[in-house]
Write an enzyme that holds these catalytic residues in place. Sequence first.
Site, mmCIF file in Angstrom:
data_model
loop_
_atom_site.group_PDB
_atom_site.id
_atom_site.type_symbol
_atom_site.label_atom_id
_atom_site.label_comp_id
_atom_site.label_asym_id
_atom_site.label_seq_id
_atom_site.Cartn_x
_atom_site.Cartn_y
_atom_site.Cartn_z
ATOM 1 N N HIS A 142 0.845 -1.197 0.000
ATOM 2 C CA HIS A 142 0.000 0.000 0.000
ATOM 3 C C HIS A 142 0.880 1.246 0.000
ATOM 4 C CE1 HIS A 142 0.876 0.577 4.234
ATOM 5 N NE2 HIS A 142 0.429 -0.638 4.512
ATOM 6 N N HIS A 186 4.156 1.517 2.006
ATOM 7 C CA HIS A 186 5.306 0.779 1.461
ATOM 8 C C HIS A 186 5.891 1.520 0.250
ATOM 9 C CE1 HIS A 186 2.569 -2.549 3.082
ATOM 10 N NE2 HIS A 186 3.441 -2.232 4.019
ATOM 11 N N CYS A 201 2.697 -10.681 19.890
ATOM 12 C CA CYS A 201 1.777 -10.221 18.834
ATOM 13 C C CYS A 201 2.333 -10.673 17.493
ATOM 14 C CB CYS A 201 1.628 -8.698 18.853
ATOM 15 S SG CYS A 201 0.713 -8.118 17.389
ATOM 16 N N CYS A 236 2.845 -7.714 14.950
ATOM 17 C CA CYS A 236 4.040 -6.889 15.200
ATOM 18 C C CYS A 236 5.295 -7.754 15.167
ATOM 19 C CB CYS A 236 4.010 -6.259 16.588
ATOM 20 S SG CYS A 236 2.700 -5.085 16.878
ATOM 21 N N CYS A 271 -3.374 -6.602 21.327
ATOM 22 C CA CYS A 271 -2.286 -5.697 20.938
ATOM 23 C C CYS A 271 -2.835 -4.277 20.839
ATOM 24 C CB CYS A 271 -1.716 -6.142 19.595
ATOM 25 S SG CYS A 271 -0.556 -4.961 18.905
ATOM 26 N N HIS A 320 -2.630 -3.387 16.932
ATOM 27 C CA HIS A 320 -3.460 -4.121 15.972
ATOM 28 C C HIS A 320 -4.838 -4.503 16.500
ATOM 29 C CE1 HIS A 320 0.621 -4.712 14.365
ATOM 30 N NE2 HIS A 320 -0.007 -4.581 13.217
ATOM 31 N N LYS A 332 -5.559 7.496 11.059
ATOM 32 C CA LYS A 332 -4.761 6.397 10.530
ATOM 33 C C LYS A 332 -5.511 5.792 9.353
ATOM 34 C CE LYS A 332 -2.437 2.582 12.493
ATOM 35 N NZ LYS A 332 -2.227 1.634 13.529
ATOM 36 N N LYS A 372 -8.556 -0.172 6.167
ATOM 37 C CA LYS A 372 -9.583 -0.674 5.248
ATOM 38 C C LYS A 372 -10.970 -0.456 5.853
ATOM 39 C CE LYS A 372 -7.098 -2.673 2.005
ATOM 40 N NZ LYS A 372 -7.186 -2.406 0.604
HETATM 41 N N1 MSP Z 1 8.855 -6.644 8.000
HETATM 42 C C1 MSP Z 1 8.985 -5.540 8.858
HETATM 43 C C2 MSP Z 1 10.257 -4.789 8.566
HETATM 44 C C3 MSP Z 1 11.502 -5.604 8.626
HETATM 45 S S1 MSP Z 1 12.885 -4.665 8.181
HETATM 46 C C4 MSP Z 1 14.175 -5.631 8.526
HETATM 47 C C5 MSP Z 1 7.794 -4.589 8.712
HETATM 48 N N2 MSP Z 1 7.102 -4.681 7.594
HETATM 49 S S2 MSP Z 1 5.793 -3.836 7.235
HETATM 50 O O1 MSP Z 1 5.389 -4.296 5.947
HETATM 51 O O2 MSP Z 1 4.831 -3.967 8.270
HETATM 52 O O3 MSP Z 1 6.114 -2.347 7.239
HETATM 53 C C6 MSP Z 1 7.191 -1.829 6.578
HETATM 54 C C7 MSP Z 1 7.229 -0.325 6.631
HETATM 55 O O4 MSP Z 1 6.088 0.264 6.041
HETATM 56 C C8 MSP Z 1 7.366 0.246 8.025
HETATM 57 O O5 MSP Z 1 8.508 1.044 8.071
HETATM 58 C C9 MSP Z 1 6.168 1.104 8.190
HETATM 59 O O6 MSP Z 1 6.463 2.284 8.850
HETATM 60 C C10 MSP Z 1 5.813 1.434 6.743
HETATM 61 N N3 MSP Z 1 4.446 1.874 6.700
HETATM 62 C C11 MSP Z 1 3.329 1.118 6.897
HETATM 63 N N4 MSP Z 1 2.251 1.963 6.891
HETATM 64 C C12 MSP Z 1 2.653 3.241 6.721
HETATM 65 C C13 MSP Z 1 2.011 4.475 6.541
HETATM 66 N N5 MSP Z 1 0.702 4.632 6.629
HETATM 67 N N6 MSP Z 1 2.789 5.560 6.242
HETATM 68 C C14 MSP Z 1 4.141 5.456 6.052
HETATM 69 N N7 MSP Z 1 4.766 4.307 6.196
HETATM 70 C C15 MSP Z 1 4.100 3.229 6.720
HETATM 71 O O7 MSP Z 1 7.558 -3.804 9.594
#
Ligand code: MSP
Length: 687
Positions: free
Chosen positions: A18, A21, A137, A140, A161, A164, A318, A321
């Site tokens: 999304h 990412h 969790c 997390c 959590c 979540h 935040k 969905k």
């Molecule tokens: N798998 C772990 C990271 C391991 S790194 C060795 C993880 N994955 S994640 O898919 O949940 O999230 C990855 C990143 O996406 C996090 O840094 C998180 O901050 C970022 N984001 C998820 N939602 C976000 C927003 N709404 N806005 C900006 N970034 C956000 O954590």
Amino acid sequence: MNTFYVTTPIYYANSLPHLGHLYTMIVADTVARAKRQRGIETYFLTGTDEHGINIERAAQKAGRTPQEQSDYVVSYYKKMTSEFGLDTAHGGYDIFMRTTEPFHYQGVSELWRRIAKAKTPKGNDAIYKGHYEGWFCAACAEYKTEDEYQKPKNEGDPPTCLIHDTPLDRVSEESYFFRLSDYDEALLSVLEERPDFVRPDYRRNEVASFVRGGLQDLSVSRLKTSVSWGVPVPDDPAHTMYVWFDALTNYITAIGFGNEERQKAVGFEKYWPALHLVGKDILRFHAVYWPAFLLAAGIELPRAIVAHGMWLDPNGRKMSKTLGNTIELDVLQKHFSIDAIRYFCLREMVFGQDGRFGYEGVIDRANSDLASGWGNLSSRTLTMIARYCDSRIPSGVIPEDKLLLAKRTGVDTDETTVAGFIEHARDQFVHHFENLAFSKALETAWSVVARVDKMITDAKPWDLAKDENQKQTLGVVLYRAAESLRWLSVLLYPVMPEASRAIWKQLGLDGSPAQINPTQLKWGDLKQGAQIGEVQPVFPRMDKAKIMSEIASPSPVSTEPSAPVVHATQADAIGITSFIEIDDFAKVDLRVGQVLSAERIPKADKLLLMKVDIGEQQPRQILAGIAQYYEPEKLIGRKVVIVANLKPRKLRGLESQGMVVAASYGEEGRPVIATFTEDVPNGARLK
Ligand code: MSP
């Protein structure tokens, strides 16, 4: 060596990508392009985190193996990176790292072995075997202490959590521990000696106070019987490594740590240490656990860990969905140019702080800053060069005998004024960029746009063009504007590669702004007499009302993001990867039922309690997790399909004697209950 290594987090392979990412990838891509532009050999890593209970459960829910689940999610990541110009083919990442790669297994095992042999700064074994008792969790991938979870309302239920809102898993088993508690002083001195190690400043302070508050040893393995999807602990395969130990290590295994082939292909010594870009939510893992592991293994610490904020919706909520306020990648892709999205992301979020993202906001910025700003400056300058100067770059110098004449028009005859302004702006821009203060850097670039715009408006080239004697004055004004555009293309290339290249080409320049180091730009390098290219608008204006109404009522019915193109059989296309025999199906006893009553369960906002008649003497009591999608009253009398031979189980202290069959769609698995359009008696079997 003149090298640079930048990483994004590796994303969980349990759900589809999304905006959050996409964002970190855009930032990393921008940083990588800026470094390459300065002649620095740069390695840019992104990828997926594919192990752990989190992925195992998502796979189970989707009826896939964990590997299939990872492949499925990765195909969407690859689709996103290609569509948004972030993959290798578009000059983006160098590796899409996957923790299921065999070379990663090798590297992580090597790191574990090293730490297992190490002593802590306080002289103890860095890893020891013990017993873990506590709450975990899965989402997390983190153990939770009492202040990090919500206590259950009903006794006997698990806590939930705080992030979540999902129930935690009770863990009580043998575990290997990393002696994190012995690393407090070492970590604090790193934070003190290297003020740039964790950025921004206030995040470093948070990390420091977390460390000062006392560190607990970290459980770094689970019994294989509890979590099997992961890297086995070397020499003790009854244990699976903790997913964060495995995931963080990707940053070094990707470039060759613990594997000869990768080492030859990339080179650990060449690129390490890295700049890690992460969201603030995963700062602790990167700024405390990861450095402690590296200290234990005797490996140099990262260059820096930079934490960005979260994207919220335009009202500051935040994105989720359930609230329906998420930003859909397919929508972004359909309606917006990549450069407009990149610009918005970097201009709108003050790096480190949370930002607000809405489609309207993107349109407004694209129209005001891009279409009316840089785009307009470019097209008006180039159109005038085409019209008044026969499509050739005019001279930037006013001959001596025309100076007085030029002065009378109010045009500054001292070219160092404008050159000085833009050089100063460039220095500021570069400085902000180095500090990852993209928003400020872009503001500075737009001060150049405004200044040059004003210069044109004040000089009124359209009037100068009427006077043959002012030909040179007119030329100088347009030269200055065109030269500023050249500078802007170079400065803005890392943020908006496409638009910068397009303007570069329209200026009639060879090569690409990607190859020009902004610190070496020289005023006056734009060659007089060169033919400009075809003038085209780079940022067409966006029709806000039209686009917003298209977004509000999209034509296709699907709520799933469009699937990536994969060469697959028809069965693969819907995620079926293995077949069962008819006998397997016959084991499932599906019956027609009728809902006699349905009600909500106090304090369980997802569950409905139903009585369903399936033709037996007594109706069945069935619990279904559909309360968020169905009003209980509306279900009464409805024909449904029940799995009648499912082993009864207790939920919230109530026995559920079967299961209601429902379709499940979308990322959150929205349920739609299966039913019949013709009359059918209760108890009839489905075959
Ligand atoms: N798998 C772990 C990271 C391991 S790194 C060795 C993880 N994955 S994640 O898919 O949940 O999230 C990855 C990143 O996406 C996090 O840094 C998180 O901050 C970022 N984001 C998820 N939602 C976000 C927003 N709404 N806005 C900006 N970034 C956000 O954590």
